[in-house]
Design a protein around this motif. Structure first.
Motif, short mmCIF file in Angstrom:
data_model
loop_
_atom_site.label_atom_id
_atom_site.label_comp_id
_atom_site.label_asym_id
_atom_site.label_seq_id
_atom_site.Cartn_x
_atom_site.Cartn_y
_atom_site.Cartn_z
N ILE A 188 26.56 -19.42 12.08
CA ILE A 188 26.23 -18.16 11.42
C ILE A 188 24.85 -18.24 10.77
CG2 ILE A 188 26.83 -16.73 9.41
CD1 ILE A 188 29.81 -17.24 10.23
N ILE A 189 24.54 -19.35 10.12
CA ILE A 189 23.22 -19.54 9.51
C ILE A 189 22.13 -19.45 10.57
CG2 ILE A 189 21.71 -21.35 8.60
CD1 ILE A 189 23.87 -22.06 6.63
N GLU A 190 22.32 -20.13 11.68
CA GLU A 190 21.31 -20.13 12.73
C GLU A 190 21.08 -18.72 13.28
OE1 GLU A 190 20.00 -22.83 16.57
OE2 GLU A 190 21.99 -23.11 15.66
N ALA A 191 22.18 -17.97 13.48
CA ALA A 191 22.06 -16.61 13.99
C ALA A 191 21.40 -15.68 12.97
CB ALA A 191 23.44 -16.07 14.38
N ALA A 192 21.75 -15.82 11.70
CA ALA A 192 21.18 -14.97 10.65
C ALA A 192 19.69 -15.25 10.49
CB ALA A 192 21.91 -15.19 9.33
N ALA A 193 19.29 -16.51 10.54
CA ALA A 193 17.87 -16.86 10.43
C ALA A 193 17.09 -16.32 11.62
CB ALA A 193 17.71 -18.38 10.34
N ALA A 194 17.68 -16.39 12.81
CA ALA A 194 17.01 -15.88 14.01
C ALA A 194 16.80 -14.38 13.92
CB ALA A 194 17.83 -16.24 15.25
N GLU A 195 17.77 -13.66 13.38
CA GLU A 195 17.61 -12.21 13.23
C GLU A 195 16.51 -11.89 12.22
OE1 GLU A 195 20.03 -8.10 12.11
OE2 GLU A 195 21.07 -10.03 11.97
N ALA A 196 16.51 -12.60 11.10
CA ALA A 196 15.47 -12.37 10.09
C ALA A 196 14.09 -12.71 10.64
CB ALA A 196 15.77 -13.19 8.84
N ASN A 197 14.03 -13.71 11.50
CA ASN A 197 12.78 -14.11 12.12
C ASN A 197 12.19 -12.96 12.95
OD1 ASN A 197 10.75 -16.06 12.86
ND2 ASN A 197 11.77 -16.30 14.83
N VAL A 198 13.00 -12.36 13.78
CA VAL A 198 12.55 -11.25 14.62
C VAL A 198 12.24 -10.02 13.78
CG1 VAL A 198 13.26 -9.65 16.45
CG2 VAL A 198 13.80 -12.08 16.64
N ASP A 199 13.07 -9.76 12.78
CA ASP A 199 12.92 -8.55 11.97
C ASP A 199 11.62 -8.55 11.17
OD1 ASP A 199 14.31 -6.05 10.80
OD2 ASP A 199 13.73 -7.19 9.01
N MET A 200 11.23 -9.69 10.61
CA MET A 200 10.01 -9.72 9.82
C MET A 200 8.80 -9.36 10.67
SD MET A 200 8.01 -12.75 7.75
CE MET A 200 9.32 -13.22 6.66
N LEU A 201 8.69 -9.94 11.84
CA LEU A 201 7.55 -9.65 12.72
C LEU A 201 7.53 -8.18 13.10
CD1 LEU A 201 5.13 -10.65 14.32
CD2 LEU A 201 6.70 -11.28 16.17
N ALA A 202 8.70 -7.64 13.44
CA ALA A 202 8.77 -6.22 13.81
C ALA A 202 8.39 -5.33 12.64
CB ALA A 202 10.19 -5.89 14.28
N LYS A 203 8.78 -5.70 11.45
CA LYS A 203 8.48 -4.89 10.26
C LYS A 203 6.97 -4.85 10.00
CE LYS A 203 11.49 -4.99 6.98
NZ LYS A 203 12.33 -5.47 5.84
N TYR A 204 6.33 -6.01 10.10
CA TYR A 204 4.87 -6.04 9.90
C TYR A 204 4.15 -5.22 10.97
CZ TYR A 204 4.63 -9.43 6.08
OH TYR A 204 4.71 -10.05 4.86
N ASP A 205 4.58 -5.37 12.22
CA ASP A 205 3.94 -4.61 13.30
C ASP A 205 4.11 -3.11 13.10
OD1 ASP A 205 2.91 -6.79 14.62
OD2 ASP A 205 4.54 -6.94 16.08
N ALA A 206 5.25 -2.71 12.57
CA ALA A 206 5.51 -1.29 12.36
C ALA A 206 4.75 -0.71 11.17
CB ALA A 206 7.01 -1.05 12.18
N LYS A 207 4.57 -1.52 10.13
CA LYS A 207 4.02 -1.01 8.87
C LYS A 207 2.51 -1.22 8.69
CE LYS A 207 8.38 -1.36 6.29
NZ LYS A 207 8.48 0.07 5.96
N ASN A 208 1.94 -2.20 9.36
CA ASN A 208 0.53 -2.50 9.14
C ASN A 208 -0.44 -1.40 9.59
OD1 ASN A 208 0.48 -4.96 7.72
ND2 ASN A 208 0.75 -6.15 9.59
N PRO A 209 -0.22 -0.72 10.72
CA PRO A 209 -1.20 0.28 11.16
C PRO A 209 -1.44 1.39 10.14
CG PRO A 209 0.22 -0.32 12.99
CD PRO A 209 0.81 -0.95 11.77
N ASP A 210 -0.38 1.99 9.63
CA ASP A 210 -0.56 3.08 8.66
C ASP A 210 -1.17 2.57 7.36
OD1 ASP A 210 0.40 4.99 10.37
OD2 ASP A 210 2.43 5.00 9.55
N ALA A 211 -0.79 1.35 6.95
CA ALA A 211 -1.36 0.79 5.73
C ALA A 211 -2.86 0.57 5.89
CB ALA A 211 -0.66 -0.52 5.38
#
Length: 360
Positions: A263-286
């Motif tokens: 469960i830890i490994e799966a949760a960390a992997a999801e957070a890993n993907v989510d952070m990159l996606a969040k930055y890619d989504a939010k940086n252009p408008d900022a």
């Protein structure tokens, strides 16, 4: 009749699923851990990865495995997370390993080094290019189990009070910069300063430092750097794809049931993907908002890039000669990077260059 039968079967399926989900943790122990982050609560991106991680672990275990997240400085100082996990002061942490390169330069290779891997390349190297085995061997010497848990992608070069017209303008500059990059910039006359994220703004405002880099437009705007420095440079050549890591104390990790480890490994992997996606989504408008608000966007001059690359190679030669651990991991990483650059120059590189020049 068929509709009633279908609904009945569907209802049974849902009920069974509702029972099965928490049943994963039936018979497993109730555990409470503390996670020390190196980052401030104000950043929903980088600090938020730890919050996502703890919520996924709790949900997947029916609440039996609870991890409480503490921001940098709340339970241990931001730059003490590694020692806190190693010594068992806390069970786990979320940090950037290059903060600890003073203990061993090999720590920097778990995050980013100048002219190193981008985000995709780091994930590929770690997962399928031998990086995981090399880094796990290194971290075992510090009683730590490490997992990738976030990436910002290529960062900005930072905020400067004065314009950088040539490499000479870096001489004597007091620059807040993370990790291993300071060793390279020192060769160009820069005076590197390692300051936690939450302390950068007052240092820049008071003039304690002349320039500062953090991550990119979204976080930089939140921290308000545009209010105290005018020139915004790119790229952050020292962080082409910085990886953030989840640290777990080895003894605590070994004591976990296999179900919780998965469960830890799966949760960390999801957070890993989510952070990159969040930055890619939010940086252009900022970035658009920052420029509209008066930030002067500038590329580093070519002579700065060339001098920095040359200085980086000198630092690598010195460091590989002095540190066997760094040499072993760095040489494997560079070989992987060079193959990736060749591949990306054929496919993604050409596609991206075309799309960046297209006309609608």
């Amino acid at each position: 009749m068929e509709r009633r039968s279908f609904l009945k079967k569907t209802g049974v399926g849902i009920a069974a699923g509702a029972v099965a989900a928490p049943a994963i943790a039936q018979g497993l122990p109730e555990i409470q851990w503390r996670l020390a982050s190196s980052f401030p609560k104000s950043l929903d991106t980088i600090y938020g990865a730890a919050e996502m991680f703890q919520s996924r672990v709790a949900a997947a275990t029916g609440g039996k495995f609870q991890i409480r997240v503490f921001a940098g400085g709340e339970i241990v100082p931001a730059f003490s997370v590694m020692d806190a996990v190693k010594d068992g002061t806390v069970e786990c942490g979320h940090t950037a390993s290059y903060y600890f390169f003073g203990k061993d330069p090999a720590f920097a290779l778990d995050t980013a080094v100048p002219f190193g891997l981008n985000a995709r390349e780091f994930n590929a190297w770690f997962m399928h290019g031998g990086g995981k085995e090399l880094l796990r061997e290194f971290f075992a010497g510090y009683n730590i189990m490490n997992f990738p848990m976030g990436n910002t992608a290529a960062q900005m070069g930072g905020w400067f009070r004065k314009e950088i017209k040539s490499v000479k303008d870096l001489d004597g500059l007091k620059f807040r910069v993370g990790g291993f990059a300071g060793k390279v910039l020192s060769k160009l006359g820069t005076v590197p300063q390692q300051i936690p994220g939450g302390d950068i703004y007052p240092s820049l405002e008071k003039g304690t430092i002349d320039a500062a880099e953090w991550i990119g437009p979204y976080d930089d705007e939140k921290l308000g750097f545009q209010k105290v420095a005018q020139f915004y440079y790119y790229p952050g050549w020292w962080e082409g794809g910085p990886n953030l890591s989840l640290y777990i104390n080895q003894d605590k990790w070994k004591a976990l049931p296999e179900e919780y480890k998965n469960i830890i490994e799966a949760a960390a992997a999801e957070a890993n993907v989510d952070m990159l996606a969040k930055y890619d989504a939010k940086n252009p408008d900022a970035l658009k908002r920052l420029v509209a608000g008066g930030a002067k966007l500038r590329p580093f001059p070519r002579d700065v890039m060339d001098a920095s690359y040359k200085a980086a190679q000198e630092v690598y030669a010195e460091t590989t000669a002095a540190s066997p651990a760094f040499k072993k991991i760095y040489e494997a990483m560079v070989k992987f990077r060079d193959d990736q650059n060749l591949w990306h120059s054929v496919a993604d590189g050409n596609f991206d260059r075309f799309m960046q020049t297209r006309k609608r």
